[in-house]
Every structure is written in C-alpha cells, then in structure tokens.
Design an enzyme around this catalytic site. Structure first.
Site, PDB file in Angstrom:
ATOM      1  N   GLY A  42       0.832  -1.200   0.000  1.00  0.00           N
ATOM      2  CA  GLY A  42       0.000   0.000   0.000  1.00  0.00           C
ATOM      3  C   GLY A  42       0.864   1.247   0.000  1.00  0.00           C
ATOM      4  N   SER A  44       1.890   3.253  -2.384  1.00  0.00           N
ATOM      5  CA  SER A  44       1.750   4.274  -3.428  1.00  0.00           C
ATOM      6  C   SER A  44       0.983   5.507  -2.956  1.00  0.00           C
ATOM      7  CB  SER A  44       1.058   3.683  -4.660  1.00  0.00           C
ATOM      8  OG  SER A  44      -0.266   3.284  -4.345  1.00  0.00           O
ATOM      9  N   GLY A  46      -1.212   7.477   0.801  1.00  0.00           N
ATOM     10  CA  GLY A  46      -1.654   7.418   2.186  1.00  0.00           C
ATOM     11  C   GLY A  46      -0.560   7.133   3.201  1.00  0.00           C
ATOM     12  N   ARG A  67      -0.900  -1.839  -6.705  1.00  0.00           N
ATOM     13  CA  ARG A  67      -1.310  -2.369  -8.009  1.00  0.00           C
ATOM     14  C   ARG A  67      -1.177  -1.356  -9.140  1.00  0.00           C
ATOM     15  NH1 ARG A  67      -7.109  -4.731  -6.321  1.00  0.00           N
ATOM     16  NH2 ARG A  67      -7.008  -2.837  -5.075  1.00  0.00           N
ATOM     17  N   ASP A  97      -0.921  -7.712  -6.812  1.00  0.00           N
ATOM     18  CA  ASP A  97      -2.159  -7.882  -6.065  1.00  0.00           C
ATOM     19  C   ASP A  97      -1.869  -8.871  -4.942  1.00  0.00           C
ATOM     20  OD1 ASP A  97      -4.657  -8.354  -5.045  1.00  0.00           O
ATOM     21  OD2 ASP A  97      -5.629  -8.728  -6.965  1.00  0.00           O
ATOM     22  N   SER A 176      -3.720  -2.097  11.237  1.00  0.00           N
ATOM     23  CA  SER A 176      -5.125  -2.410  11.457  1.00  0.00           C
ATOM     24  C   SER A 176      -5.902  -1.102  11.556  1.00  0.00           C
ATOM     25  CB  SER A 176      -5.274  -3.267  12.717  1.00  0.00           C
ATOM     26  OG  SER A 176      -6.607  -3.671  12.891  1.00  0.00           O
ATOM     27  N   TYR A 190     -15.897  -4.730   7.702  1.00  0.00           N
ATOM     28  CA  TYR A 190     -14.579  -4.119   7.896  1.00  0.00           C
ATOM     29  C   TYR A 190     -13.986  -4.492   9.255  1.00  0.00           C
ATOM     30  CZ  TYR A 190     -11.106  -0.365   8.407  1.00  0.00           C
ATOM     31  OH  TYR A 190      -9.961   0.354   8.613  1.00  0.00           O
ATOM     32  N   LYS A 194     -10.440  -6.434  10.473  1.00  0.00           N
ATOM     33  CA  LYS A 194      -9.473  -5.753  11.323  1.00  0.00           C
ATOM     34  C   LYS A 194      -9.294  -6.458  12.667  1.00  0.00           C
ATOM     35  CE  LYS A 194      -8.286  -2.555   8.447  1.00  0.00           C
ATOM     36  NZ  LYS A 194      -6.911  -2.470   7.925  1.00  0.00           N
TER      37      LYS A 194
END
Length: 333
Positions: A42, A44, A46, A67, A97, A176, A190, A194
């Site tokens: 993740g 790329s 945030g 991705r 992925d 998390s 969700y 988590k």
C-alpha cells in the site's frame, strides 16, 4: 490508618501520572534501518507512502508495493527525493495484487530479495474499507476486504518470515485500525477483517519473539488519505456521525508514530489520547514490552471501562436518533 490510606492513594496516583508521562514523552532507543531493506505494501499513497518516505529519510532502501503502476512511479519519485543519501540508497516498486494468490506473492518477494537484499522491515499498509449494514454489504465487498485487509497481510508475512527467523532479525508491522478494538455501526465486514489482524499479530508475536523478530500492530484513527475519501462515499449516516466524534489525523503523523513504535519494539502503535485509551482498555492478553506498560494498563483498565461505556452510550444514542428521524420522516410523507 487514614493517613496511611491517604499516603497510599497519593503514591498510587503519582505512579500512574509518572507512567503516563513516560508513555507519551519518553523517547526510546530505536533500531536502525540505515542501508537495510524496507518493504511497504500500500506504498503508493496514504500512510504507506508516508512510511516509505520516513524510512528513506533514515537511510533505508525501499520497495513499495501496490497495483497501480502510475501511482507507484509517482510515489517512487517522491521517496527518491526524501532519501538521506540519493547516491547510495535504492528505491524500487512492485506492482502486485497481494491478496489474490499466495504463490504469486511468495515468488515476487523471493525474487525481490535477490535484487534488493533481505527484507529487514515489512510494513503492511494495504487495506480498504467498504461501509454498510450487514444486510446491505454485498458478498463481493466482504470478499474484497478479506482478500486485501487480511489475506494480503497474511500472505506477505508468510512469504518473508522464514528468512527473518533464519537471520534472527526483523520487524513486521500490521496496519489495522481502532476498529479492531470495538465494533461500530456500518463496519460489520470491515471490523471483522481488522479484528482478525489483531489475532494474527498476537499469534505471530509469540511465534517470532524467540527469533528477535518484533511485531507491531498499528491502530490508526480516521486518517486523511485517498482511501478514507473513498470510504466516506459508502458510509451510512450513523457511521458518519459516529466518526465525526473524533478528528481526522494526517497520514504523516500516523506514519511517524508507526515507524517509531515499530523500531522501538512496541506491540501497539496508537495516535492521540483516544488511541491510548482504547489500547489500554482492550490490552487483554496482548504482549507488553515493560513492567511499566503492564502496570499502567492494569491500573487503567477498570476506570477506562467506565469511560468506554459513556462512548458506547453516545454511539447508541446516535443510532437511535437516526432511527427516530427516519420513522418521523416516513410518517410525514
């Protein structure tokens, strides 16, 4: 007798205050990532991208995984500019992925280590949130969150853990959410994924402790990321109102705390007072780093249960108010 009880109470309060001061203001010694390989899923955008930038500033070689190739290339350029030593450090990206197929993840990370070196720190930041009441959540949405939030994290850890154990060093971070501490209206799917990450983190922490591999469970609040903006689109009114009782935190703030807690060997990584309250209240059988941390959690759990009850009552009132408003609107139609 009265004097003795008063002195004991004062000493007790003083100990709690000192432990809390240490918790919030003491800067522990951090492990170094200089010239070591840090992998961020993740990465790329945030929180993940912010973690990669911070690690680059500390002299690490970085690989980001996501991705979207265009986003990865843009993020790579940002991370390169942040490098402590641009002539020495390497920054690469991998389009993958992570939740689709374990064999693909294992091969990709094995090949990556051949070119970039052993993975010293794995930061799992890939995740997604699709909100909705349980009856409104599609099976496809549930399946997507299970694959990205849970299986993607599980697969990446499984692919690297043997080599970390063999080298007897490493750091693993699972990102998390505060939603792994309590169930919230509109987050049934969700929260399920988590909560699962907490179980995974506690299990592997016990498995890996003898091998000098630390595990950190990051529990960020609502964070101002592109993913959060997408999440907002699917939130029921009740969920949005509950979320608004807390503020929105910048991703670099979360990333900095995550990075420091991981290198300090802390199990929980939280941000702000609410995060501290939740981690203390819900610590249960989770790992602890020091006797001081254990005592602070033990002293505060009973009191914070009362504080938590007030939060729950306020959330229930929000849900009831929304229900009454809908019923009133239906009657007036």
């Amino acid at each position: 007798m009265t004097v003795w009880l008063g002195t004991t109470l004062v000493a007790f309060v003083l100990i709690i205050v000192l432990l809390m001061i240490k918790q919030f203001f003491w800067n522990p010694r951090l492990k170094s990532v200089k010239n070591k390989h840090v992998v961020v899923t993740g990465g790329s955008s945030g929180i993940g991208k912010c973690v990669a930038i911070i690690a680059a500033k500390h002299g690490a070689n970085i690989t980001i995984i996501a991705r979207d190739v265009q986003k990865l290339e843009a993020a790579k350029n940002e991370i390169l500019h942040a490098c402590e030593n641009k002539d020495v450090q390497r920054v690469e990206y991998l389009s993958l992925d992570i939740g689709a197929n374990y064999e693909n993840v294992e091969k990709a990370l094995t090949d990556l280590e051949k070119t970039m070196g052993p993975i010293y720190m794995l930061v799992n930041c890939a995740g997604t949130a699709i909100c909705g009441k349980i009856e409104d959540t599609t099976v496809d949405s549930l399946d997507k969150m299970i694959h990205i939030n849970l299986l993607g994290t599980y697969y990446c850890i499984k692919a690297v853990v043997q080599r970390m154990k063999a080298s007897r060093e490493g750091t693993i971070v699972l990102t998390s959410s505060q939603a792994s501490f309590l169930g919230i209206f509109g987050y049934s799917a969700y929260c399920s994924t988590k909560f699962a990450l907490r179980g995974l983190a506690e299990s592997i922490a016990m498995e890996l402790r003898p091998y000098n591999v630390s595990v950190t469970l990051a529990l960020p609040p609502d964070t101002d990321t592109p993913g959060f903006a997408i999440e907002e689109l699917s939130k029921p009114l009740e969920t949005r109102l509950i979320s608004q009782t807390s503020g929105l935190v910048r991703p670099d703030v979360v990333a900095d705390k995550l990075f420091r807690d991981a290198l300090a060997g802390n199990f929980f990584s939280t941000v702000g007072l609410e995060g501290f309250i939740l981690a203390s209240l819900c610590s249960g059988m989770s790992p602890f780093k020091s006797i001081g941390e254990l005592l602070l959690q033990a002293f505060l759990m009973g009191l914070l249960r009362i504080v938590g009850a007030f939060y729950l009552i306020s959330f229930d009132n929000i849900v009831l108010d929304c229900l009454r408003t809908r019923d009133k609107n239906k009657k007036s139609e």
